[in-house]
Write a protein that holds these residues in place. Structure first.
Motif, PDB file in Angstrom:
ATOM      1  N   THR A   2       3.021   1.663  -2.259  1.00 28.80           N
ATOM      2  CA  THR A   2       3.391   1.757  -3.670  1.00 28.80           C
ATOM      3  C   THR A   2       2.162   2.128  -4.500  1.00 28.80           C
ATOM      4  O   THR A   2       1.033   2.127  -4.007  1.00 28.80           O
ATOM      5  CB  THR A   2       3.945   0.414  -4.190  1.00 28.80           C
ATOM      6  OG1 THR A   2       2.853  -0.483  -4.436  1.00 28.80           O
ATOM      7  CG2 THR A   2       4.907  -0.214  -3.188  1.00 28.80           C
ATOM      8  N   ASN A   3       2.388   2.371  -5.779  1.00 27.69           N
ATOM      9  CA  ASN A   3       1.289   2.608  -6.709  1.00 27.69           C
ATOM     10  C   ASN A   3       0.938   1.340  -7.476  1.00 27.69           C
ATOM     11  O   ASN A   3       0.128   1.367  -8.407  1.00 27.69           O
ATOM     12  CB  ASN A   3       1.672   3.707  -7.703  1.00 27.69           C
ATOM     13  CG  ASN A   3       1.811   5.068  -7.030  1.00 27.69           C
ATOM     14  OD1 ASN A   3       1.025   5.412  -6.145  1.00 27.69           O
ATOM     15  ND2 ASN A   3       2.822   5.827  -7.424  1.00 27.69           N
ATOM     16  N   GLN A   4       1.558   0.240  -7.087  1.00 24.77           N
ATOM     17  CA  GLN A   4       1.353  -1.026  -7.790  1.00 24.77           C
ATOM     18  C   GLN A   4       0.155  -1.775  -7.227  1.00 24.77           C
ATOM     19  O   GLN A   4      -0.029  -1.856  -6.014  1.00 24.77           O
ATOM     20  CB  GLN A   4       2.613  -1.891  -7.679  1.00 24.77           C
ATOM     21  CG  GLN A   4       2.540  -3.194  -8.458  1.00 24.77           C
ATOM     22  CD  GLN A   4       3.904  -3.819  -8.655  1.00 24.77           C
ATOM     23  OE1 GLN A   4       4.756  -3.260  -9.338  1.00 24.77           O
ATOM     24  NE2 GLN A   4       4.146  -4.961  -8.038  1.00 24.77           N
ATOM     25  N   LYS A   5      -0.635  -2.337  -8.100  1.00 22.60           N
ATOM     26  CA  LYS A   5      -1.819  -3.084  -7.708  1.00 22.60           C
ATOM     27  C   LYS A   5      -1.432  -4.401  -7.051  1.00 22.60           C
ATOM     28  O   LYS A   5      -0.458  -5.053  -7.442  1.00 22.60           O
ATOM     29  CB  LYS A   5      -2.687  -3.351  -8.948  1.00 22.60           C
ATOM     30  CG  LYS A   5      -4.039  -3.971  -8.650  1.00 22.60           C
ATOM     31  CD  LYS A   5      -4.829  -4.141  -9.951  1.00 22.60           C
ATOM     32  CE  LYS A   5      -6.187  -4.791  -9.673  1.00 22.60           C
ATOM     33  NZ  LYS A   5      -6.969  -4.970 -10.929  1.00 22.60           N
ATOM     34  N   GLN A  31       6.282   9.622   2.263  1.00 16.98           N
ATOM     35  CA  GLN A  31       7.079   9.970   1.081  1.00 16.98           C
ATOM     36  C   GLN A  31       8.009  11.144   1.363  1.00 16.98           C
ATOM     37  O   GLN A  31       9.178  11.138   0.945  1.00 16.98           O
ATOM     38  CB  GLN A  31       6.167  10.293  -0.099  1.00 16.98           C
ATOM     39  CG  GLN A  31       6.904  10.447  -1.419  1.00 16.98           C
ATOM     40  CD  GLN A  31       7.648   9.195  -1.820  1.00 16.98           C
ATOM     41  OE1 GLN A  31       7.057   8.104  -1.863  1.00 16.98           O
ATOM     42  NE2 GLN A  31       8.933   9.311  -2.118  1.00 16.98           N
ATOM     43  N   GLU A  86       0.807  -1.220   0.000  1.00 18.23           N
ATOM     44  CA  GLU A  86       0.000   0.000   0.000  1.00 18.23           C
ATOM     45  C   GLU A  86       0.843   1.274   0.000  1.00 18.23           C
ATOM     46  O   GLU A  86       0.317   2.369  -0.206  1.00 18.23           O
ATOM     47  CB  GLU A  86      -0.948  -0.027   1.209  1.00 18.23           C
ATOM     48  CG  GLU A  86      -2.085  -1.012   1.015  1.00 18.23           C
ATOM     49  CD  GLU A  86      -2.657  -1.517   2.330  1.00 18.23           C
ATOM     50  OE1 GLU A  86      -3.882  -1.696   2.401  1.00 18.23           O
ATOM     51  OE2 GLU A  86      -1.883  -1.756   3.276  1.00 18.23           O
TER      52      GLU A  86
END
Length: 367
Positions: free
Chosen positions: A209-212, A291, A207
């Motif tokens: 990251t921007n990765q699914k 971030q 979560e």
């Protein structure tokens, strides 16, 4: 996979008795200066990848409001929680197994694959807290070092498969390195692995990251199990909540190794988790602050000539090879808990991301 229940229960009980260290004790044992600093109120904890921004105010309020229900088995919250998690992952409740933290699920899956013993494959370093349990239950292992770029070596893991291999573990993003494998890389790997081998993907930090998540693949790849946790993004490390996502048949088999699935989760934790998932403002705050702190931390390491690995999580992996001071003594003197040394070749270690104020204290201490 056949199950001799009497033999398994006997083995599992003996295994639990033999493994005297709890997960927290295991972490503590591998954290320098923990015994000296654990009870000091001024200690800064940058060792357990906890959420330094706390818990959602809405979650805390829900937990307080429902404390009075602690005297009852509250099935309502369990149903709502599972429904919310299924909706979040665009799956059915039959795809989910909820527990008090994902560490318990790693253990449960390990016990399941070890029923007929066999062989497992793990990367190193990684979050392999289940490793001693697998070995105690009679499984052999292959440990695959990371690549020179500190990435999980999927090719070598694939080449390490044997006829009796039962489990392959992938932590993504990996702990302690923070490196993120792409969905394409992992899917290519899954397709190359025999279907009788369970592939366990630990997504404790996905979560950040921007990765699914890989959760949408569990009905396609029946040997894939994904674990998730509320300990990191949602700040439930002490409240304890995690869940596994898999094909309904896989989840059904895992539940057979439990007397009462999910019974270890408290009413207050469930109430808090339901509210936490809905508090998008707090989630955005945590991700934004994480971030900013990560950018600051990477910049400060760069100024000092300290080699780092790009992180997709809430911690940073770096090398002490060019650091000439006594790093862990400096942390102890400043009352800061940091991670252990993971790789002696290069003296790699990890630091959890705290608040901006905590990281400024950290860099002042090691300067």
């Amino acid at each position: 996979m056949s199950i001799n229940r009497r033999d398994w229960l006997k083995t599992a009980f003996l295994g639990s008795a033999a493994l005297t260290l709890s997960p927290l004790e295991f972490f503590a044992k591998n954290t320098p200066n923990f015994s000296e600093l654990k009870n000091d109120d001024k200690t800064i904890r940058l060792c357990f990848n906890e959420n330094p921004f706390g818990v959602s105010p809405k979650a805390l309020e829900a937990m307080k409001e429902n404390l009075s229900l602690s005297s009852m088995y509250d099935f309502k919250f369990a149903d709502i929680l599972c429904s919310k998690l299924a909706e979040k992952n665009q799956l059915k409740q039959e795809n989910l197994l909820v527990s008090a933290g994902s560490s318990y699920l790693l253990e449960l899956i390990t016990k399941y694959v070890s029923l007929d013993k066999g062989h497992f494959i793990i990367p190193d370093p990684s979050f392999t807290i289940f490793e001693p349990i697998a070995e105690f239950l009679g499984m052999s292992k292959t440990v695959v070092p990371l690549t020179e770029h500190k990435r999980i070596d999927l090719e070598k893991m694939k080449n390490s498969i044997r006829k009796d291999t039962k489990l392959i573990y992938i932590c993504n993003p990996n702990n302690p390195t923070g490196d993120l494998l792409s969905r394409q890389e992992i899917e290519s790997f899954i397709k190359a692995v025999p279907e009788n081998i369970t592939i366990l993907v630990d997504e404790a930090y996905i979560e950040f990251t921007n990765q699914k998540s890989l959760s949408n693949w569990v009905n396609t790849y029946k040997n894939l199990v994904v674990t998730r946790t509320f300990s990191k993004l949602y700040g439930f490390a002490g409240a304890r909540l995690g869940y596994a996502i898999g094909h309904p048949k896989m989840i059904e088999n895992l539940k057979k190794l439990q007397s009462w699935s999910g019974a270890e989760i408290s009413v207050t934790t469930m109430a808090g988790a339901i509210a936490a998932m809905e508090d998008q403002e707090f989630i955005a705050k945590v991700l934004g602050n994480n971030q900013k702190v990560k950018d600051f931390t990477m910049s400060e390491f760069q100024k000092r000539g300290i080699k780092t690995v790009p992180s997709a999580a809430n911690f940073v992996y770096f090398s002490l090879e060019n650091y000439k001071e006594n790093y862990f003594k400096k942390l102890k003197d400043a009352k800061i808990l940091g991670g252990k040394t993971y790789e002696q070749n290069g003296k790699w270690t990890r630091i959890s991301l705290g608040t901006m104020e905590e990281m400024k204290v950290y860099f002042e201490a090691i300067s």
